[in-house]
Design an enzyme around this catalytic site. Structure first.
Site, mmCIF file in Angstrom:
data_model
loop_
_atom_site.group_PDB
_atom_site.id
_atom_site.type_symbol
_atom_site.label_atom_id
_atom_site.label_comp_id
_atom_site.label_asym_id
_atom_site.label_seq_id
_atom_site.Cartn_x
_atom_site.Cartn_y
_atom_site.Cartn_z
ATOM 1 N N GLU A 99 0.819 -1.198 0.000
ATOM 2 C CA GLU A 99 0.000 0.000 0.000
ATOM 3 C C GLU A 99 0.858 1.253 0.000
ATOM 4 O O GLU A 99 2.010 1.250 0.440
ATOM 5 C CB GLU A 99 -0.930 -0.021 1.213
ATOM 6 C CG GLU A 99 -0.217 -0.039 2.534
ATOM 7 C CD GLU A 99 -1.133 -0.516 3.661
ATOM 8 O OE1 GLU A 99 -1.300 -1.749 3.800
ATOM 9 O OE2 GLU A 99 -1.659 0.329 4.386
ATOM 10 N N CYS A 120 3.472 8.285 1.017
ATOM 11 C CA CYS A 120 4.155 7.352 1.896
ATOM 12 C C CYS A 120 4.301 6.025 1.136
ATOM 13 O O CYS A 120 3.311 5.425 0.731
ATOM 14 C CB CYS A 120 3.322 7.188 3.158
ATOM 15 S SG CYS A 120 4.031 6.036 4.320
ATOM 16 N N CYS A 127 7.742 -7.120 7.076
ATOM 17 C CA CYS A 127 8.972 -6.564 7.622
ATOM 18 C C CYS A 127 9.562 -7.562 8.600
ATOM 19 O O CYS A 127 8.843 -8.187 9.370
ATOM 20 C CB CYS A 127 8.702 -5.237 8.319
ATOM 21 S SG CYS A 127 10.212 -4.481 8.970
ATOM 22 N N CYS A 131 9.004 -4.853 15.161
ATOM 23 C CA CYS A 131 8.699 -3.893 16.227
ATOM 24 C C CYS A 131 7.318 -4.246 16.778
ATOM 25 O O CYS A 131 6.395 -4.542 16.022
ATOM 26 C CB CYS A 131 8.727 -2.472 15.688
ATOM 27 S SG CYS A 131 10.320 -2.070 14.959
ATOM 28 N N CYS A 134 3.860 -2.487 15.584
ATOM 29 C CA CYS A 134 3.702 -2.145 14.168
ATOM 30 C C CYS A 134 2.980 -3.226 13.375
ATOM 31 O O CYS A 134 3.334 -4.400 13.437
ATOM 32 C CB CYS A 134 5.082 -1.895 13.570
ATOM 33 S SG CYS A 134 5.058 -1.614 11.786
ATOM 34 N N GLU A 175 11.265 -2.218 5.861
ATOM 35 C CA GLU A 175 12.434 -1.463 6.326
ATOM 36 C C GLU A 175 13.275 -1.113 5.089
ATOM 37 O O GLU A 175 13.978 -1.975 4.549
ATOM 38 C CB GLU A 175 13.222 -2.330 7.334
ATOM 39 C CG GLU A 175 14.568 -1.794 7.741
ATOM 40 C CD GLU A 175 14.562 -0.329 8.167
ATOM 41 O OE1 GLU A 175 13.854 0.041 9.117
ATOM 42 O OE2 GLU A 175 15.284 0.455 7.533
ATOM 43 N N HIS A 231 11.697 6.026 19.183
ATOM 44 C CA HIS A 231 10.644 5.443 20.032
ATOM 45 C C HIS A 231 11.084 5.029 21.423
ATOM 46 O O HIS A 231 10.322 4.377 22.159
ATOM 47 C CB HIS A 231 9.964 4.249 19.343
ATOM 48 C CG HIS A 231 9.557 4.504 17.921
ATOM 49 N ND1 HIS A 231 9.206 5.742 17.438
ATOM 50 C CD2 HIS A 231 9.446 3.665 16.859
ATOM 51 C CE1 HIS A 231 8.912 5.652 16.155
ATOM 52 N NE2 HIS A 231 9.046 4.411 15.786
ATOM 53 N N CYS A 348 0.059 2.612 8.512
ATOM 54 C CA CYS A 348 0.417 1.949 7.263
ATOM 55 C C CYS A 348 0.684 0.465 7.502
ATOM 56 O O CYS A 348 1.198 0.074 8.512
ATOM 57 C CB CYS A 348 1.680 2.604 6.718
ATOM 58 S SG CYS A 348 1.697 2.671 4.962
HETATM 59 N N1 SAH Z 1 10.761 0.463 8.806
HETATM 60 C C1 SAH Z 1 10.944 1.875 8.760
HETATM 61 C C2 SAH Z 1 9.927 2.587 7.907
HETATM 62 C C3 SAH Z 1 8.522 2.108 7.975
HETATM 63 S S1 SAH Z 1 7.663 2.409 9.493
HETATM 64 C C4 SAH Z 1 10.947 2.442 10.161
HETATM 65 O O1 SAH Z 1 10.655 1.716 11.097
HETATM 66 O O2 SAH Z 1 11.298 3.604 10.308
HETATM 67 C C5 SAH Z 1 7.316 4.138 9.398
HETATM 68 C C6 SAH Z 1 7.024 4.771 10.732
HETATM 69 O O3 SAH Z 1 5.719 4.390 11.212
HETATM 70 C C7 SAH Z 1 8.011 4.367 11.811
HETATM 71 O O4 SAH Z 1 8.453 5.476 12.532
HETATM 72 C C8 SAH Z 1 7.178 3.444 12.643
HETATM 73 O O5 SAH Z 1 7.719 3.326 13.908
HETATM 74 C C9 SAH Z 1 5.827 4.107 12.581
HETATM 75 N N2 SAH Z 1 4.719 3.275 13.046
HETATM 76 C C10 SAH Z 1 4.577 1.944 12.943
HETATM 77 N N3 SAH Z 1 3.430 1.539 13.527
HETATM 78 C C11 SAH Z 1 2.830 2.645 14.013
HETATM 79 C C12 SAH Z 1 1.617 2.882 14.736
HETATM 80 N N4 SAH Z 1 0.806 1.899 15.039
HETATM 81 N N5 SAH Z 1 1.332 4.161 15.086
HETATM 82 C C13 SAH Z 1 2.152 5.171 14.748
HETATM 83 N N6 SAH Z 1 3.294 5.008 14.068
HETATM 84 C C14 SAH Z 1 3.641 3.758 13.711
HETATM 85 FE FE1 SF4 Z 2 9.465 -2.847 10.365
HETATM 86 FE FE2 SF4 Z 2 9.523 -0.184 10.667
HETATM 87 FE FE3 SF4 Z 2 7.375 -1.609 11.425
HETATM 88 FE FE4 SF4 Z 2 9.643 -1.799 12.800
HETATM 89 S S1 SF4 Z 2 8.368 0.036 12.558
HETATM 90 S S2 SF4 Z 2 8.334 -3.531 12.163
HETATM 91 S S3 SF4 Z 2 11.146 -1.653 11.188
HETATM 92 S S4 SF4 Z 2 8.117 -1.370 9.345
#
Ligand code: SAH
Ligand code: SF4
Length: 368
Positions: A99, A120, A127, A131, A134, A175, A231, A348
């Site tokens: 997406e 975006c 991934c 995390c 996420c 990532e 974070h 996302c």
């Molecule tokens: N993997 C990379 C890029 C994709 S995630 C990274 O981790 O930076 C993009 C951003 O969305 C990251 O900062 C991630 O921590 C954040 N993100 C993921 N899940 C989220 C959620 N449920 N609420 C808010 N931000 C979130």
């Molecule tokens: Fe992957 Fe970024 Fe989500 Fe962490 S926050 S699981 S690195 S997409």
């Protein structure tokens, strides 16, 4: 709009660099000037069929169609409308989904004017970094996206919306730093004069903190921006929610960021999701303030978007503001977005998760 994938086994034309297209034309016995015409149809006029390339001889169009799919992405659904955030779901040749999210009037979060449109972009299916908060990491890692699948998201978003994308954030699923070769190939299509021609300064890569890749990208000649998903300001807090912190703890990460700073002009961005009772203590704010100040980085505070199946919550607004105030008092630029408007289906990765779960491609994710 449906863009059918003609033959999924073929490489996508949107993955060809001007150089590789020139080489293909030469092999095919075609004159070199055709390259410019083809690139213009694909990237400037953004046509969705070979038939539309009216200044190419029919025989060449047929040859192209035998060798390349026009696009790597088949549009599946769109959520949202023009004046809000729009989320595009795309089906890939192997039946997986990614997406992209188009965010209008981005309130200056990544140094853009407020009337701009930011896209975006996803870099992987799933991934591997897991995390805990996420949606993208919930069902594990499937595969890297190739250059045509990454750059193609921008082209498709422009085709579907009829609008120009002004800036990109690589903050979709995946990532990006773990897929650096394909990412850089896509960036060269995105920034290339003959292709999408977006300025590198309008591109922000977000990473959870892959130290070697940060150092490698610091050497890259283009002025691409970098955002770090922090974070947590200390190892004990960060490693609870981001397994990558075990491999590259905060101190090593910041050393890499200092190195980045020594090579690049643009300020770094630290992203900090606020999750209630997990990383939102005012002590963390004070440590974060110190680190951001030393680095000359700005901080984006993002109240957590709820993810189906996870129990994490965003803190109350006044607590988010108190967290922000500590950073500001220390002289750090700290943005805080309290409105929830920009998220359809929350963060996302969720739309694809739903689609793939419904189709039985992945199992319904479980809470970790
Ligand atoms: N993997 C990379 C890029 C994709 S995630 C990274 O981790 O930076 C993009 C951003 O969305 C990251 O900062 C991630 O921590 C954040 N993100 C993921 N899940 C989220 C959620 N449920 N609420 C808010 N931000 C979130
Ligand atoms: Fe992957 Fe970024 Fe989500 Fe962490 S926050 S699981 S690195 S997409």
């Amino acid at each position: 709009m449906k863009t059918p994938l003609s033959n999924p086994a073929l490489p996508a034309l949107t993955g060809q660099s001007p150089e590789s297209l020139a080489a293909w034309l030469k092999d095919a016995g075609e004159p070199a000037f055709r390259a410019a015409q083809i690139l213009e149809w694909v990237w400037k006029k953004k046509v969705t069929s070979y038939d539309a390339m009216t200044n190419l001889p029919a025989a060449l169009r047929a040859k192209l169609a035998e060798s390349f799919r026009l696009t790597a992405l088949e549009h599946s659904t769109t959520q949202g409308s023009a004046d809000t955030t729009r989320k595009f779901l795309f089906r890939l040749h192997d039946g997986r989904y990614v997406e992209s999210v188009m965010i209008p009037a981005n309130p200056a979060l990544y140094g853009e004017k407020s009337d701009r449109r930011t896209l975006c972009v996803s870099s992987q299916v799933g991934c591997a970094y897991g995390c805990k908060f996420c949606a993208s990491g919930l069902a594990g890692f499937a595969r890297n996206l190739d250059a045509s699948e990454i750059a193609g998201q921008v082209l498709a978003a422009e085709q579907l919306s009829g609008e120009r994308v002004d800036s990109l954030v690589f903050m979709g699923m995946g990532e990006p730093m773990a897929n650096l070769d394909n990412l850089l190939a896509a960036i060269s299509l995105i920034t290339g004069e003959k292709t999408l021609h977006l300025g590198a300064r309008h591109l922000t890569i977000s990473t959870s903190g892959l130290v070697p890749q940060i150092k490698k990208l610091a050497e890259h000649p283009q002025q691409i921006r970098l955002a770090i998903s922090l974070h947590g300001a200390t190892d004990d807090v960060r490693e609870q929610i981001m397994p990558i912190n075990k491999k590259w703890p905060v101190a090593e990460l910041f050393e890499a960021l200092e190195y980045w700073n020594s090579k690049k002009k643009q300020h770094l961005t630290l992203e900090y999701i606020l999750i209630q009772d997990v990383n939102d203590s005012l002590e963390q704010a004070a440590i974060l303030a110190k680190k951001a100040r030393k680095l000359g980085a700005k901080v984006n505070l993002i109240p957590y978007n709820t993810v189906e199946g996870l129990e994490w919550k965003r803190p109350p607004n006044n607590h988010c503001k108190a967290f922000q105030q500590i950073l500001q008092n220390a002289g750090v630029t700290a943005n805080l977005r309290l409105e929830k408007g920009h998220d359809i289906d929350a963060a996302c990765g969720q739309l694809r998760l739903k689609q793939e779960t419904a189709e039985g491609i992945i199992e319904a994710p479980m809470k970790r």
